[in-house]
Scaffold this motif. Structure first.
Motif, PDB file in Angstrom:
ATOM      1  N   LEU A 261       0.826  -1.213   0.000  1.00  0.00           N
ATOM      2  CA  LEU A 261       0.000   0.000   0.000  1.00  0.00           C
ATOM      3  C   LEU A 261       0.860   1.263   0.000  1.00  0.00           C
ATOM      4  O   LEU A 261       0.580   2.225  -0.740  1.00  0.00           O
ATOM      5  N   CYS A 262       1.914   1.268   0.808  1.00  0.00           N
ATOM      6  CA  CYS A 262       2.793   2.435   0.858  1.00  0.00           C
ATOM      7  C   CYS A 262       3.552   2.620  -0.460  1.00  0.00           C
ATOM      8  O   CYS A 262       3.779   3.755  -0.905  1.00  0.00           O
TER       9      CYS A 262
ATOM     10  N   SER B 253       4.070   6.136  -5.552  1.00  0.00           N
ATOM     11  CA  SER B 253       4.037   6.371  -6.997  1.00  0.00           C
ATOM     12  C   SER B 253       3.173   7.568  -7.367  1.00  0.00           C
ATOM     13  O   SER B 253       3.320   8.130  -8.459  1.00  0.00           O
ATOM     14  N   GLN B 254       2.263   7.957  -6.486  1.00  0.00           N
ATOM     15  CA  GLN B 254       1.361   9.067  -6.771  1.00  0.00           C
ATOM     16  C   GLN B 254       1.897  10.415  -6.307  1.00  0.00           C
ATOM     17  O   GLN B 254       1.283  11.456  -6.569  1.00  0.00           O
ATOM     18  N   MET B 255       3.022  10.406  -5.644  1.00  0.00           N
ATOM     19  CA  MET B 255       3.582  11.632  -5.088  1.00  0.00           C
ATOM     20  C   MET B 255       4.397  12.401  -6.136  1.00  0.00           C
ATOM     21  O   MET B 255       5.015  11.798  -7.008  1.00  0.00           O
ATOM     22  N   ARG B 256       4.416  13.728  -6.013  1.00  0.00           N
ATOM     23  CA  ARG B 256       5.133  14.566  -6.962  1.00  0.00           C
ATOM     24  C   ARG B 256       6.115  15.511  -6.287  1.00  0.00           C
ATOM     25  O   ARG B 256       6.654  16.418  -6.923  1.00  0.00           O
ATOM     26  N   GLN B 257       6.326  15.332  -4.998  1.00  0.00           N
ATOM     27  CA  GLN B 257       7.292  16.137  -4.255  1.00  0.00           C
ATOM     28  C   GLN B 257       8.275  15.209  -3.542  1.00  0.00           C
ATOM     29  O   GLN B 257       7.909  14.097  -3.133  1.00  0.00           O
ATOM     30  N   LEU B 258       9.500  15.700  -3.370  1.00  0.00           N
ATOM     31  CA  LEU B 258      10.546  14.850  -2.804  1.00  0.00           C
ATOM     32  C   LEU B 258      10.190  14.379  -1.399  1.00  0.00           C
ATOM     33  O   LEU B 258      10.391  13.208  -1.063  1.00  0.00           O
TER      34      LEU B 258
ATOM     35  N   PHE C  19       6.445   8.095   1.964  1.00  0.00           N
ATOM     36  CA  PHE C  19       5.784   6.818   1.671  1.00  0.00           C
ATOM     37  C   PHE C  19       6.788   5.705   1.361  1.00  0.00           C
ATOM     38  O   PHE C  19       6.516   4.534   1.632  1.00  0.00           O
ATOM     39  N   TRP C  20       7.938   6.064   0.798  1.00  0.00           N
ATOM     40  CA  TRP C  20       8.961   5.037   0.579  1.00  0.00           C
ATOM     41  C   TRP C  20       9.538   4.568   1.916  1.00  0.00           C
ATOM     42  O   TRP C  20       9.892   3.401   2.070  1.00  0.00           O
ATOM     43  N   VAL C  21       9.620   5.472   2.900  1.00  0.00           N
ATOM     44  CA  VAL C  21      10.020   5.073   4.251  1.00  0.00           C
ATOM     45  C   VAL C  21       9.006   4.067   4.805  1.00  0.00           C
ATOM     46  O   VAL C  21       9.379   3.027   5.372  1.00  0.00           O
TER      47      VAL C  21
ATOM     48  N   ALA D  82       3.732  -3.805  -6.371  1.00  0.00           N
ATOM     49  CA  ALA D  82       3.010  -3.772  -5.099  1.00  0.00           C
ATOM     50  C   ALA D  82       2.046  -4.954  -4.993  1.00  0.00           C
ATOM     51  O   ALA D  82       1.994  -5.642  -3.957  1.00  0.00           O
ATOM     52  N   VAL D  83       1.289  -5.203  -6.043  1.00  0.00           N
ATOM     53  CA  VAL D  83       0.348  -6.331  -6.036  1.00  0.00           C
ATOM     54  C   VAL D  83       1.096  -7.656  -5.947  1.00  0.00           C
ATOM     55  O   VAL D  83       0.693  -8.575  -5.211  1.00  0.00           O
ATOM     56  N   ALA D  84       2.204  -7.770  -6.658  1.00  0.00           N
ATOM     57  CA  ALA D  84       2.960  -9.023  -6.677  1.00  0.00           C
ATOM     58  C   ALA D  84       3.469  -9.393  -5.286  1.00  0.00           C
ATOM     59  O   ALA D  84       3.362 -10.558  -4.868  1.00  0.00           O
ATOM     60  N   ILE D  85       4.017  -8.431  -4.540  1.00  0.00           N
ATOM     61  CA  ILE D  85       4.573  -8.762  -3.218  1.00  0.00           C
ATOM     62  C   ILE D  85       3.471  -9.090  -2.223  1.00  0.00           C
ATOM     63  O   ILE D  85       3.613 -10.007  -1.397  1.00  0.00           O
TER      64      ILE D  85
END
Length: 438
Positions: free
Chosen positions: A119-120, A125-130, A136-138, A201-204
């Protein structure tokens, strides 16, 4: 058995009783092959996800935000997230050791970690700011490393030591093949980042849920854990190099090798653009080509090394030689800064890294303090988590170190290969002083 049974380690149980506890979850027959196949599959998916995101998807996403500062921004994202992943792995491993549930110790961490991580990852993938990408990657990194800590421990929990070289060979081949396939797929899907993120994301999530359903973990037979005191809990993460030198040498060797390897993997897209001279589109396609070459080499080397390791009963020579081959691979782009040079690099790195990954996991399970002392498996997850941090810490330091080298040298990517070569060659020699493993 009830979880209120006395722990044989602390009560001085007879060796036969201790052996029963240590081997409570070992699998055999068709269940063994099902576990081996599904474990290999999950690690294949996990490494495909990691390599796709780290080598292709995140670099493309960050470059689109600020092309002029792409190397610096990528280093920031990797450094911040790797701090959390480094802390997460041993802590999650230790907490999984203490977990008592009807589904076993590791299953809750594997299932929940995979779903939350998926989910994270899609949210990132939808974010546009660093800052939001980093946030979300954290979250994805913390969840997936919690899952990985429990998943790695399955090798020590459910396979006897005499089979771990073969298991490590299959899992290592799955990991390295997954990393390669992940980069190939991501390279061709780089123009549709949302769809690429969603695929992994779906695969994992599906892979890990299927894993725990196909391989139900028995309830742990050991004693219920004592009440946790934070001071003692965090103190338990210190493993004295003087008392356990083999563990320390294994940690240092793994750390140095990944310091070298991770720097090139992190900046591969930018290397192909700024060092080899390819356009962004051609660089993404070349990453896929390089990964295909690596895939062929690593599958052969990975499976062959794991089987050979069990056959000859030796781990150290294979780890040493595979590390040397990785070091040699890193010298090729220094001499040939061309596409053919990168293809030779990919082939040699596939051979070296595939062989290293397949045998290294088996070696790690044999230098754990509990394994060497003959005690039970109460801290296996924590100890393997500490060794996993030898992979995670370079993810913090290597991008920052490489960004500093690039800044100091005026974006001369040759220094990245020189630095990586020094680390990998040094790491190959750290395995030699290990005495408890042949």
């Amino acid at each position: 058995m009830s979880s209120v049974l006395t722990d044989p380690v602390s009560s001085g149980a007879a060796p036969a009783q201790q052996a029963a506890v240590d081997t409570y979850a070992h699998v055999s027959g068709s269940r063994r092959w099902l576990l081996l196949g599904s474990l290999t599959t999950v690690f294949f998916i996990l490494l495909a996800l990691y390599c796709a995101v780290l080598s292709v998807l995140l670099p493309n996403q960050i470059q689109a935000i600020d092309p002029a500062n792409k190397a610096r921004d990528l280093a920031i994202v990797f450094a911040v997230t790797s701090i959390f992943s480094t802390l997460t792995t041993p802590i999650a491993g230790a907490l999984s050791d203490r977990t008592r549930s009807r589904w076993g110790r590791r299953t809750p961490w594997i299932a929940v970690g995979a779903v939350v991580g998926a989910l994270c990852l899609f949210a990132a993938s939808q974010m546009r700011q660093l800052w939001s990408i980093t946030f979300f990657w954290v979250g994805a990194t913390v969840a997936l490393n919690s899952m990985q800590a429990a998943l790695t421990t399955i090798v020590a929990d459910r396979f006897p030591e005499k089979e771990r070289g073969t298991v490590s060979g299959f899992v290592g081949a799955g990991m390295t093949a997954g990393g390669t396939i992940g980069i190939v797929v991501a390279g061709y899907m780089a123009s549709t980042l949302t769809l690429a993120y969603l695929l992994f994301a779906v695969a994992i999530a599906v892979g890990c849920v299927a894993f725990v359903l196909l391989n139900p973990e028995p309830r742990y037979h050991g004693a219920a854990p004592s009440s946790m005191q934070l001071g003692a809990f965090f103190k338990s993460f210190w493993i004295s190099p003087r008392q356990h030198p083999d563990f320390a040498w294994a940690f240092c060797g793994r750390f140095a090798i990944y310091m070298g390897y991770q720097g090139i993997v992190t900046y591969l897209l930018y290397i192909l653009q700024d060092y080899i001279g390819l356009s962004l589109d051609n660089a993404n396609r070349m990453i896929a080509t390089l990964s295909t070459v690596t895939f062929i080499a690593l599958v052969i080397a990975g499976l062959g090394s794991g089987l050979l390791s069990d056959a000859i009963g030796r781990r150290k020579p294979l780890v040493f030689l595979s590390s040397l081959i990785m070091g040699i691979a890193l010298t090729v782009p220094l001499v040939l800064d061309t596409v053919p040079g990168m293809l030779w690099y990919a082939a040699l790195m596939g051979i070296g890294y595939g062989a290293f990954m397949s045998v290294d996991m088996a070696l790690m399970t044999q230098v754990l303090p509990k394994s060497l002392s003959g005690e039970g498996s109460e801290s296996t997850g924590k100890d393997l988590g500490i060794l996993t941090s030898a992979v995670n810490v370079p993810q913090i330091l290597s991008p920052v170190w490489c960004a500093w080298l690039l800044n100091l040298s005026g974006n001369n990517y040759q220094w990245l290969f020189i630095s990586a070569m020094v680390f990998v060659f040094a790491g190959s020699f750290f395995v030699l002083p290990i005495k408890s493993v042949r």
